[in-house]
Design a protein around this motif. Sequence first.
Motif, PDB file in Angstrom:
ATOM      1  N   THR A  87       0.909  -1.208  -0.158  1.00  0.00           N
ATOM      2  CA  THR A  87      -0.050  -0.265  -0.143  1.00  0.00           C
ATOM      3  C   THR A  87       1.020   0.861  -0.466  1.00  0.00           C
ATOM      4  O   THR A  87       0.118   2.621  -0.215  1.00  0.00           O
ATOM      5  N   TRP A 120      -9.146  -7.113  -2.668  1.00  0.00           N
ATOM      6  CA  TRP A 120      -7.746  -7.106  -1.333  1.00  0.00           C
ATOM      7  C   TRP A 120      -7.446  -8.437  -1.022  1.00  0.00           C
ATOM      8  O   TRP A 120      -8.338  -9.202  -0.229  1.00  0.00           O
ATOM      9  N   SER A 128      -1.754  -1.418  -4.279  1.00  0.00           N
ATOM     10  CA  SER A 128      -2.119  -0.467  -3.684  1.00  0.00           C
ATOM     11  C   SER A 128      -1.717   0.728  -3.529  1.00  0.00           C
ATOM     12  O   SER A 128      -2.166   1.386  -4.020  1.00  0.00           O
ATOM     13  N   MET A 177      -5.124  -2.529  -7.270  1.00  0.00           N
ATOM     14  CA  MET A 177      -6.722  -2.178  -7.313  1.00  0.00           C
ATOM     15  C   MET A 177      -6.670  -0.547  -7.465  1.00  0.00           C
ATOM     16  O   MET A 177      -6.964  -0.194  -8.569  1.00  0.00           O
ATOM     17  N   ASN A 178      -5.717   0.484  -6.791  1.00  0.00           N
ATOM     18  CA  ASN A 178      -5.947   1.767  -6.959  1.00  0.00           C
ATOM     19  C   ASN A 178      -4.207   2.118  -7.917  1.00  0.00           C
ATOM     20  O   ASN A 178      -4.230   3.363  -7.884  1.00  0.00           O
TER      21      ASN A 178
END
Length: 356
Positions: A87, A120, A128, A177-178
């Motif tokens: 992340t 996730w 992410s 994800m992002n």
Amino acid sequence: MGLAASKKEMSLRRRLYQVISVAGILLATSSFAQKTVVNTSVIIVDLNGSGNFTSIQSAINSLPDSSAMPRTIHIKPGRYYEKIFITKHNIVLEGEDRETTKIIQNIARDEWRCDHKDDWGVATLNLSGNDITLKNLTIANDYGFTQKEARTVSCASDSSGKKVITNSGHQMALRSMNTTRLKVINCRLSAYAGDTVSPWNLVNGMFYFKDCVMEGGVDFYCPRGDAYAENCTFYANTGPASIWHDGSTNPDYKTVLKNCKFDGYKGFKLGRYHKDAQFYLINCSFSEAMANEDIYLVPTNNEIKWGRRVYYFNCHRKGGDYAWHKDNLQTAQGSPEANTISAAWVFGNRWNPEKM
């Protein structure tokens, strides 16, 4: 007077010694701190304990969330049975050798989603963060290779309370994800079945692959957003299509495959889409095992706003070309020349991964 002077001189000497001692300690501490910074600019992960960490996730967890400069985690050869979560931003995961530095998990997406509301954690490598680079690694989801028989599992999300899990369902090695600005260089991304490589971001996804090997089942290379792959090899183990694209939120989104090779089981199909997509295949080669079927639109209720956009240039099949992959690049918007199609062209002035 002589005795007083002697005492005074001794006192001055003691103070001078104390000052010198403190200065020496400060200098040594400063030198040690500088050495520590230099030595930890690259974090070493080694299963045998000779590095800074024995697990990749521990090395990632040790870093601040962000940095103006890339932080490199160098991974020594070994089989790392870890599920990785990133992340944080501006991180390089660098293996020592693609064939001997392996990150491995066994995950069936259908089973994972029985107890989890989203994806996730569904992959071996879950992303992410932004500005992530992967080098010289094998990232594998081995579920379909090791679990041959169907299994019935408890499944809270199914109305029946249970679900049959087969080895042909989605098995992701990489799922973002992002994430935006992802570079994957000289890596092997492996699964038996679908969605092996799933870099997904329909807001500002930019994904760059070079000198990689990817294998899996249906849609095993399936970017959402802008993607560029060069000198990559794709192998279909099973499934009705190898590559897939989703560019449904922006008419400029595209997936470009340049100087890539495609192979697989006898009768494997090249690709498909069921949302707005844009494919460019430049200087690609197909094995004789490939079926005589163009990249196709799956029957869908989705609105295809921008029509069929599948473009080829100088693509050839061993054993003889099929008519459908003849040159048609000139029909693409702007009639681009093949030699102008590069990563910089795909990502425009937003990002040029080859200069970083």
